[in-house]
Design an enzyme around this catalytic site. Sequence first.
Site, PDB file in Angstrom:
ATOM      1  N   GLY A  12       0.839  -1.203   0.000  1.00  0.00           N
ATOM      2  CA  GLY A  12       0.000   0.000   0.000  1.00  0.00           C
ATOM      3  C   GLY A  12       0.865   1.240   0.000  1.00  0.00           C
ATOM      4  O   GLY A  12       2.092   1.153  -0.041  1.00  0.00           O
ATOM      5  N   ASP A 128     -10.347   4.003  10.717  1.00  0.00           N
ATOM      6  CA  ASP A 128     -10.174   3.624   9.308  1.00  0.00           C
ATOM      7  C   ASP A 128     -10.913   2.312   9.023  1.00  0.00           C
ATOM      8  O   ASP A 128     -10.332   1.340   8.551  1.00  0.00           O
ATOM      9  CB  ASP A 128      -8.679   3.482   9.003  1.00  0.00           C
ATOM     10  CG  ASP A 128      -8.372   3.299   7.518  1.00  0.00           C
ATOM     11  OD1 ASP A 128      -9.253   3.594   6.679  1.00  0.00           O
ATOM     12  OD2 ASP A 128      -7.254   2.852   7.193  1.00  0.00           O
TER      13      ASP A 128
HETATM   14  N1  LIG Z   1      -2.166  -9.756  11.316  1.00  0.00           N
HETATM   15  C1  LIG Z   1      -2.491  -9.995  10.049  1.00  0.00           C
HETATM   16  N2  LIG Z   1      -2.868 -11.221   9.659  1.00  0.00           N
HETATM   17  C2  LIG Z   1      -3.200 -11.448   8.365  1.00  0.00           C
HETATM   18  N3  LIG Z   1      -3.199 -10.534   7.392  1.00  0.00           N
HETATM   19  C3  LIG Z   1      -2.828  -9.279   7.713  1.00  0.00           C
HETATM   20  C4  LIG Z   1      -2.463  -8.937   9.057  1.00  0.00           C
HETATM   21  N4  LIG Z   1      -2.134  -7.636   9.075  1.00  0.00           N
HETATM   22  C5  LIG Z   1      -2.300  -7.179   7.816  1.00  0.00           C
HETATM   23  N5  LIG Z   1      -2.706  -8.153   6.981  1.00  0.00           N
HETATM   24  C6  LIG Z   1      -2.986  -8.032   5.538  1.00  0.00           C
HETATM   25  O1  LIG Z   1      -2.267  -6.934   5.007  1.00  0.00           O
HETATM   26  C7  LIG Z   1      -3.160  -5.903   4.557  1.00  0.00           C
HETATM   27  C8  LIG Z   1      -2.600  -4.536   4.895  1.00  0.00           C
HETATM   28  O2  LIG Z   1      -2.386  -4.417   6.296  1.00  0.00           O
HETATM   29  P1  LIG Z   1      -2.865  -3.108   7.075  1.00  0.00           P
HETATM   30  O3  LIG Z   1      -2.451  -3.252   8.497  1.00  0.00           O
HETATM   31  O4  LIG Z   1      -4.306  -2.893   6.817  1.00  0.00           O
HETATM   32  O5  LIG Z   1      -1.964  -1.986   6.369  1.00  0.00           O
HETATM   33  P2  LIG Z   1      -2.358  -0.616   5.644  1.00  0.00           P
HETATM   34  O6  LIG Z   1      -2.188   0.425   6.718  1.00  0.00           O
HETATM   35  O7  LIG Z   1      -1.382  -0.455   4.542  1.00  0.00           O
HETATM   36  O8  LIG Z   1      -3.777  -0.708   5.165  1.00  0.00           O
HETATM   37  C9  LIG Z   1      -4.487  -6.211   5.239  1.00  0.00           C
HETATM   38  O9  LIG Z   1      -5.579  -5.695   4.525  1.00  0.00           O
HETATM   39  C10 LIG Z   1      -4.454  -7.733   5.312  1.00  0.00           C
HETATM   40  O10 LIG Z   1      -4.859  -8.293   4.088  1.00  0.00           O
HETATM   41 MG   LIG Z   2      -5.473  -1.426   5.976  1.00  0.00          MG
END
Ligand SMILES: Nc1ncnc2c1ncn2[C@@H]1O[C@H](COP(=O)(O)OP(=O)(O)O)[C@@H](O)[C@H]1O
Ligand SMILES: [Mg+2]
Length: 227
Positions: A12, A128
């Site tokens: 992202g 968010d």
């Molecule tokens: N603890 C987790 N277990 C499984 N998938 C995860 C986890 N954390 C993040 N992801 C995957 O990574 C993606 C992006 O993580 P996220 O924390 O939402 O970051 P961003 O701030 O870039 O949106 C999530 O939408 C999910 O698909």
């Molecule tokens: Mg996210």
Amino acid sequence: MVFQEGERLHLGAEAEVWSGRWMGRPAVRKLRRPRAWRHPDLDHRLGHRRMMSEARLLVRMHRAGLPVPALLDLDPEQGVMIMQMIPGRPLIEVLRDPKASREFLQRALESTGAAIRNVHRLAITHGDLSTNNVLIDEEGHAVLIDFGLAVIDYEVERFGIDLHVIDEILGASHPDIVGAIDHLLAGYQAEEMRLGPAEEQTGGAVPTAKEVLSRLENVRTRVRYHG
Ligand SMILES: Nc1ncnc2c1ncn2[C@@H]1O[C@H](COP(=O)(O)OP(=O)(O)O)[C@@H](O)[C@H]1O
Ligand SMILES: [Mg+2]
């Protein structure tokens, strides 16, 4: 850090997420990405602060027994966070899956509402709530992730906004799923019924589910009249 890299799950604007193993356990590594248009010092400070805040809130929720990813390791200087891998698919995918049954979708949406209420009961607003930040397992249970913009709050407004954000997304991106937001809100309210009044937190009383739902109505009206 003892992280064995698997594959990249997400790239992202703000972060990169990799699956892998940490001490033999399924884990993910979230890497903060520098924003080119921001001054490097400011970018570092902001990223550092967000990651610290996300980590702190994850620990708080985990201790309270919420099904959020456990924090395994943290290096805010380098912008790296390692946490437990949560099995499941983002809600956005589930809602777009033609093979998902109505019953399954309903359960996933109710469970999402319940998960949001559990976070709110700790005086935490997510900030968010998109359908990318909710993971759904095979039974239809929801787990919330991505607390980088979450804050502790006691004013009802931000709680109402949390619900309004996901309301707008469900309406705009998944209009074919009739009554999606109603299932989610039913789950939100049912969780409060199931658990009874929320415990007082360090900053005082948390808005009740009823108060938040009525604030959502109020936010909807404001948006309708003022765009
Ligand atoms: N603890 C987790 N277990 C499984 N998938 C995860 C986890 N954390 C993040 N992801 C995957 O990574 C993606 C992006 O993580 P996220 O924390 O939402 O970051 P961003 O701030 O870039 O949106 C999530 O939408 C999910 O698909
Ligand atoms: Mg996210």
